[in-house]
Write an enzyme that holds these catalytic residues in place. Structure first.
Site, short mmCIF file in Angstrom:
data_model
loop_
_atom_site.label_atom_id
_atom_site.label_comp_id
_atom_site.label_asym_id
_atom_site.label_seq_id
_atom_site.Cartn_x
_atom_site.Cartn_y
_atom_site.Cartn_z
N ARG A 1 -10.71 -1.49 -8.28
CA ARG A 1 -9.42 -0.75 -8.31
C ARG A 1 -8.45 -0.72 -9.29
NH1 ARG A 1 -7.35 -3.34 -2.36
NH2 ARG A 1 -7.32 -5.70 -3.01
N ARG B 1 34.99 0.37 -18.73
CA ARG B 1 35.83 0.45 -18.09
C ARG B 1 36.82 -0.44 -17.65
NH1 ARG B 1 30.85 -1.12 -14.85
NH2 ARG B 1 29.96 0.07 -13.58
N SER C 1 29.66 12.84 -18.55
CA SER C 1 29.00 11.42 -18.61
C SER C 1 28.17 11.74 -16.50
CB SER C 1 29.30 10.36 -18.52
OG SER C 1 28.59 9.42 -18.55
N MET D 1 -4.04 -2.86 6.29
CA MET D 1 -5.01 -2.43 7.41
C MET D 1 -6.52 -2.98 7.53
SD MET D 1 -4.36 1.81 7.15
CE MET D 1 -4.47 1.23 5.19
N GLU E 1 31.60 13.41 -11.54
CA GLU E 1 31.38 13.20 -10.58
C GLU E 1 32.00 13.36 -9.40
OE1 GLU E 1 33.61 9.06 -10.88
OE2 GLU E 1 34.84 9.73 -12.58
N LYS F 1 -10.44 3.29 -2.34
CA LYS F 1 -11.45 2.56 -2.39
C LYS F 1 -12.69 3.35 -2.02
CE LYS F 1 -10.83 -0.99 0.80
NZ LYS F 1 -10.33 -1.22 1.90
N ARG G 1 36.60 5.11 -20.59
CA ARG G 1 37.57 6.07 -18.87
C ARG G 1 38.72 5.18 -19.37
NH1 ARG G 1 34.53 4.04 -13.42
NH2 ARG G 1 35.95 2.01 -13.13
N TYR H 1 21.78 10.54 -23.25
CA TYR H 1 21.07 9.12 -22.86
C TYR H 1 21.55 8.66 -21.72
CZ TYR H 1 26.60 8.73 -23.08
OH TYR H 1 27.90 8.80 -22.49
N HIS I 1 -4.25 -14.30 -0.12
CA HIS I 1 -3.07 -13.49 0.82
C HIS I 1 -1.06 -13.04 -0.04
CE1 HIS I 1 0.83 -11.86 3.17
NE2 HIS I 1 -0.38 -10.54 2.55
N THR J 1 27.53 9.14 -11.10
CA THR J 1 26.15 8.98 -9.83
C THR J 1 26.80 8.43 -8.52
OG1 THR J 1 25.08 8.22 -11.21
CG2 THR J 1 24.49 11.03 -11.71
N ASN J 2 27.04 7.43 -8.89
CA ASN J 2 27.87 6.82 -8.07
C ASN J 2 29.17 7.42 -6.95
OD1 ASN J 2 26.35 4.55 -9.48
ND2 ASN J 2 28.21 3.26 -9.87
N ASP J 3 29.73 7.89 -8.48
CA ASP J 3 30.77 9.09 -7.05
C ASP J 3 30.65 10.57 -6.86
OD1 ASP J 3 33.35 7.89 -6.46
OD2 ASP J 3 33.84 7.34 -8.23
N ARG K 1 -14.11 0.66 6.95
CA ARG K 1 -13.56 -0.16 6.03
C ARG K 1 -12.14 1.28 5.63
NH1 ARG K 1 -16.61 -1.14 0.52
NH2 ARG K 1 -14.64 -2.89 -0.13
N CYS L 1 26.07 7.71 -16.77
CA CYS L 1 26.85 6.17 -16.43
C CYS L 1 26.74 5.73 -15.27
CB CYS L 1 28.40 6.05 -16.77
SG CYS L 1 29.79 7.07 -16.56
N GLY M 1 -4.82 -6.02 2.53
CA GLY M 1 -5.09 -6.67 4.19
C GLY M 1 -3.33 -6.42 5.03
P1 ADP Z 1 -9.41 -4.88 2.34
O1 ADP Z 1 -8.71 -3.62 1.63
O2 ADP Z 1 -8.68 -5.76 3.08
O3 ADP Z 1 -9.56 -5.53 0.80
P2 ADP Z 1 -11.84 -4.42 2.57
O4 ADP Z 1 -12.61 -2.91 3.23
O5 ADP Z 1 -12.61 -4.30 0.68
O6 ADP Z 1 -10.73 -4.48 3.18
O7 ADP Z 1 -13.11 -4.75 3.69
C1 ADP Z 1 -12.13 -6.99 3.51
C2 ADP Z 1 -14.32 -7.37 2.86
O8 ADP Z 1 -15.30 -7.28 3.86
C3 ADP Z 1 -14.06 -7.26 1.27
O9 ADP Z 1 -13.67 -8.25 0.65
C4 ADP Z 1 -15.80 -7.08 1.66
O10 ADP Z 1 -16.17 -8.16 0.71
C5 ADP Z 1 -16.22 -7.07 2.26
N1 ADP Z 1 -16.92 -5.82 2.57
C6 ADP Z 1 -16.51 -4.55 2.89
N2 ADP Z 1 -17.46 -4.29 3.16
C7 ADP Z 1 -18.40 -4.31 2.74
C8 ADP Z 1 -19.97 -4.31 2.88
N3 ADP Z 1 -20.42 -3.29 3.17
N4 ADP Z 1 -20.91 -5.47 3.32
C9 ADP Z 1 -20.55 -6.54 2.87
N5 ADP Z 1 -19.31 -6.78 3.32
C10 ADP Z 1 -18.23 -5.66 3.17
MG MG Z 2 33.92 7.26 -10.36
MG MG Z 3 -10.94 -5.10 -0.90
#
Ligand code: ADP
Ligand code: MG
Ligand code: MG
Length: 918
Positions: free
Chosen positions: A357, A597, A799, A114, A780, A33, A653, A886, A475, A802-804, A103, A866, A112
């Site tokens: 991202r 086999r 060949s 953290m 093996e 981020k 084999r 291979y 989510h 890698t299991n054994d 953040r 194998c 979601g």
């Molecule tokens: P996550 O990693 O869970 O997506 P974020 O850090 O992106 O968490 O934040 C969650 C939400 O909070 C984002 O979807 C964003 O809309 C809102 N948010 C984050 N930073 C700001 C900001 N500087 N101003 C307004 N809203 C924010």
């Molecule tokens: Mg074997």
């Molecule tokens: Mg986010």
């Protein structure tokens, strides 16, 4: 500026005003981020200014009993000052207060997982200032109540206890709404007016005091400190740990903390928040995709509390903001050259970028993005190959519902198609119960009103996920996309009753454990169990029931595979024991059998009787008689395989497993066998006892069997060579490669080689026909790898079994590793299951050694693998790097191995090019 080296460490990176200390390439240090906030700032996108505290601080924090480097706080203060200067506001100011978002942000996004805190900096004084500065009291108090709610939850631990069904803050809101709007249900938060919000703030504070035993902090700097600590602390929370384990994210990476000035989507109807993808991440179609909520802060969109609108509708409501977003969409794709998943907020009509991202995508979308972006000239074909995670091909090969079966039933609910594929299973309304049921071997569908990170275990265990609420960025949708789970979300007609463990839909009531089917490609739900059918790719390639021209999915796949062939050095073969399996694998592009086999062949029909007769025989003559009965079966099997291969090589084999595996161990079965064979049961029991081994994995098996009982090898070689000559006479070329297994001593191989060559010679003379064959060995056991130079004198190919080889190198039995592998993973003794992914440092070192020693003796020695690992992408890449010719894997993994092999070749080429540049 800093003078000593310890002080010169930079812990804080600024961004804002088109300038940034960091950039998009600094994800390890700034988190995904933070790095991309810096990058977007640099390319002039509207990013609210702020700063990033590096992941190194997180590492320091955990290495020093949760304390910070002493320079940190000073750096944070001056970074805040920088933000203040850009915006002309001040943190904690009673006239123009600066509010910030705190953040988290790891190197790889952990959706979601953290915690984020918004609107930080508010207290009873600054809220009044915000009220005045904005001229919008409702907005100011809405921010304040949100802040107390988030901070109370994340920093002060005011969360629901296991006995509670709802978050305590939500309970307070619901109660207030019930008082304000008596008799009305589902009142939106936006309907609460200033007075109501003020009351809410008071009640929230009281709740915090009651639950946390202390007052809500009023000093913004104290708030900031607490929030930063909470983000670092969240790196070690349960959710984050489960998530990292699933995705193999190392703990030592740590998270960064982003402190960013707030922009407000909740100032009124000219504001809003949303998330969007530059293209559709489920189907892969090139359309602007996403959703937004008017008058809302970001979390509202993801939480699924209100139902958002598709971004396409923004044009009608805020045409200028919509046009700006379309520009952003194009800028992002051009700059990042990949599909972006971004978060934005509109404050009084102005667009702000909060995150971007590379978008997570389904397997289907991954292929389509790659193929289409190449066509658009955005990426090269090599990049296109690298864009598709090999493992994700599984998804496009996954089954779909049988079309006829779907026609015969009726759709009882519709939702958003959030994760393509077809899934049928027994429904569970709770993640733990779903996980338990899956553990018992049931196919499970997890059904929830909406999911949250706590449900992750259940989602992992389920075949598919169905939710009643939530949009494409909920989510459930997010996680499904990433895990490649079948998912239908927001099927709003479902009425789920957690208490009663049932749901009603379309006049039907379904209880936990009932069967249900969901189609995540179209977003439909059907009652009961529906038959599934193979994916379109399989219908075209294997079943041949679909014309390639009719399937777009197939065409994307075919283009990708064409590029793979262009890139690849390493070949992909298959592990197949029957003509059918060989045919499937060839359909997927395998160029031979890497492991055939022979023991499975002995279990069919009444062959097992002859096998048992052989094992029970008292003398060589009787044993040979029994073996003679097996010969025609084996010859037939091999002939069938050779015909199917049409000249492609087949590594066969010789008999490998210990003989007692072929005898019955239960008294009843022993009695039946005794009757059938006309021998006393005691004889069978005695033989079973004789053959008993304390450690069968290390017992009489592999080449040891053939050395103790050469007549077994003789029969097998006769079957192979006779079959080869038979098929060759039919005009079909054959390439048998005979593999002697479990060799550790050069003499073991020499011993069996003599048998092979003698019998092969004999058969050729009898048949008056010559046939070419190769003889090699499976590496093996560690001694085989250590002695590879000696062994290569006699072996034309190696060949790697890698299991054994993994079992014997680690001294771990795969079948007994259950009780300790998980604790080992948790203690981070091992990072990955070594039976799934090659232990590159240990077992891999033996392999590299064997490759070098083998080639020293015999430069043109053919090298392959194998073991099960031959279809696992990172192991395949490893095999490429150590120079194998291979890999061989099960038929349905062949496309995955081909893609991984091509990616390995491209990676190597790229690495060489950069070395040259330097
Ligand atoms: P996550 O990693 O869970 O997506 P974020 O850090 O992106 O968490 O934040 C969650 C939400 O909070 C984002 O979807 C964003 O809309 C809102 N948010 C984050 N930073 C700001 C900001 N500087 N101003 C307004 N809203 C924010
Ligand atoms: Mg074997
Ligand atoms: Mg986010």
């Amino acid at each position: 500026m800093a003078t000593t080296s310890s002080k010169s460490q930079k812990y804080v990176y600024l961004f804002g005003n088109k300038k940034a200390d960091g950039n998009g390439g600094m994800k390890p240090l700034l988190g995904g981020k933070g790095a991309n906030l810096a990058e977007m700032t640099r390319i002039g996108l509207p990013v609210p200014p702020g700063f990033t505290i590096t992941t190194e601080v997180c590492t320091y924090y955990y290495a020093h009993k949760k304390t910070y480097p002493k320079e940190l706080w000073g750096a944070v203060k001056s970074a805040v000052a920088n933000t203040e200067k850009i915006l002309g506001k001040r943190f904690g100011d009673v006239e123009k207060p600066l509010l910030v978002a705190v953040r988290s942000g790891a190197r790889d996004s952990m959706p979601g997982m953290m915690d984020t805190i918004l609107n930080l900096g508010l207290n009873d004084q600054t809220v009044v200032a915000l009220e005045k500065a904005s001229g919008n009291p409702r907005f100011a108090w809405d921010c304040y109540r949100r802040f107390i709610q988030m901070y109370g939850d994340v920093v002060m631990g005011v969360q629901k206890s296991p006995s509670e069904d709802h978050e305590p803050f939500e309970v307070v809101i619901e109660k207030l709404k019930a008082e304000l709007f008596p008799g009305k249900e589902h009142v939106e938060d936006t309907k609460i007016d200033v007075k109501g919000l003020k009351e809410l703030v008071a009640r929230f504070k009281a709740l915090v005091k009651e639950r946390a035993g202390q007052e809500f902090p009023t000093d913004p700097w104290e708030q900031l400190k607490g929030a930063i600590g909470a983000v670092f602390g969240s790196w070690m929370n349960d959710r984050a740990i489960v998530y990292r384990r699933k995705y193999n994210i190392p703990t030592e990476w740590g998270t960064a903390v982003n402190v960013q000035s707030m922009v407000f989507g909740n100032t009124g109807d000219k504001s809003g928040s949303g998330v969007a993808f530059t293209r559709d991440p489920a189907s892969g179609e090139k359309v602007f995709y996403g959703e937004f909520l008017i008058n809302a802060q970001g979390e509202d969109v993801v939480a699924g509390v209100r139902t958002p609108k598709p971004v396409a509708e923004l044009i009608k409501i805020m045409p200028e903001a919509a046009a700006e977003l379309e520009r952003v969409r194009q800028t992002l794709e051009k700059h990042f050259r990949d599909v972006q998943d971004f978060e934005f907020t509109i404050e009084d009509g102005k667009v702000f970028m909060l995150q971007t991202r590379n978008g997570k995508r389904t397997g289907l979308a991954a292929i389509r993005f790659a193929v289409e972006m190449e066509k658009e000239g955005l990426i090269t074909w090599e990049e296109a190959v690298q864009r598709v995670p090999a493992e994700q091909l599984d998804q496009v090969l996954a089954p779909v519902f049988d079309r006829a079966a779907v026609k015969a039933t009726k759709c009882i609910a519709r939702g958003l198609p959030a994760g393509p594929g077809a899934a049928t299973g027994q429904i569970y309304f709770n993640a733990d119960r779903a996980a338990e049921a899956a553990h018992r071997g049931q196919k499970v569908l997890l059904v929830r009103v909406e999911t949250s990170p706590e449900d992750l275990r259940g989602m992992i265990a389920a075949e598919g996920i169905l939710t009643a609420r939530g949009g494409v960025s909920s989510h459930a949708a997010l996680v499904a996309r990433q895990m490649g789970k079948v998912c239908v979300c927001g099927a709003s007609v479902l009425q789920v009753d957690y208490q009663a463990k049932q749901m009603s839909v379309g006049g039907m009531t379904l209880k936990e454990g009932d069967f249900l089917s969901i189609d995540g490609t179209v977003g439909e739900v059907y009652p009961g169990e529906i038959k599934t059918a193979p994916s379109e790719i399989i219908q075209v390639l294997i079943a041949k029931t679909l014309d390639a021209k009719e399937s777009r999915t197939y065409q994307y796949y075919a283009q990708l595979m064409k590029w793979c062939d262009k890139a690849t050095r390493m070949k992909v073969r298959t592990n197949a024991d029957s003509p059918d399996q060989a045919a499937n694998a060839i359909g997927f592009g395998a160029v031979g059998i890497g492991l055939c086999r022979t023991e499975h062949m002995f279990f069919e029909g009444n062959r097992i009787d002859a096998m048992r007769e052989m094992i029970l025989a008292d003398n060589l003559d009787d044993r040979k008689k029994a073996l003679a009965k097996l010969l025609p079966y084996q010859r037939n099997d091999f002939a069938g395989i050779f015909r199917e291969l049409k000249g492609l090589p087949a590594t066969i084999r010789t008999l490998d497993p210990p003989l007692h595996e072929f005898l019955p161990h239960e008294a009843d079965a022993q009695k039946d066998l005794a009757a059938k064979m006309g021998v006393p049961i005691e004889k069978i029991q005695r033989r079973v006892k004789e053959l008993h081994e304390f450690n069968p994995m290390l017992g009489l098996r592999g080449c040891r069997l053939g050395i103790v009982h050469p007549e077994i090898t003789e029969m097998q070689i006769r079957a192979i060579i006779e079959a080869a000559i038979l098929v060759q006479k039919e005009g079909i070329p054959v390439k048998p490669e005979i593999m002697i297994v479990l060799v550790g001593f050069p003499k073991e191989l020499q011993n069996q080689l003599e048998v092979v060559n003698r019998v092969a010679q004999q058969v050729q003379e009898e048949q008056k026909t010559k046939v070419k064959y190769m003889v090699g060995t499976m590496i093996e056991v560690p001694r085989g790898a250590l002695m590879a130079d000696e062994i290569a004198k006699d072996a034309e190919f190696f060949s790697f079994g890698t299991n054994d080889l993994t079992q014997t190198t680690l001294g771990m039995s795969r079948d007994d590793s259950g009780p300790f592998l998980q604790p080992y993973a948790e203690a981070e003794i091992i990072k990955q299951n070594p039976f799934a992914t090659i232990d590159q440092l240990g077992v891999g070192k033996l392999m590299e050694m064997a490759v070098a020693l083998g080639r020293k003796t015999r430069p043109d020695i053919k090298l392959g693998i194998c073991g099960e690992h031959g279809g696992e992408p990172s192991s395949v890449k490893f095999c490429h790097r150590i120079g194998l010719n291979y890999v061989s894997c099960s038929p349905f993994r062949v496309p995955i191995a081909r893609l991984a092999a091509a990616q390995a070749a491209i990676e190597e080429k790229k690495a060489k090019a950069t070395v040259k540049k330097k």
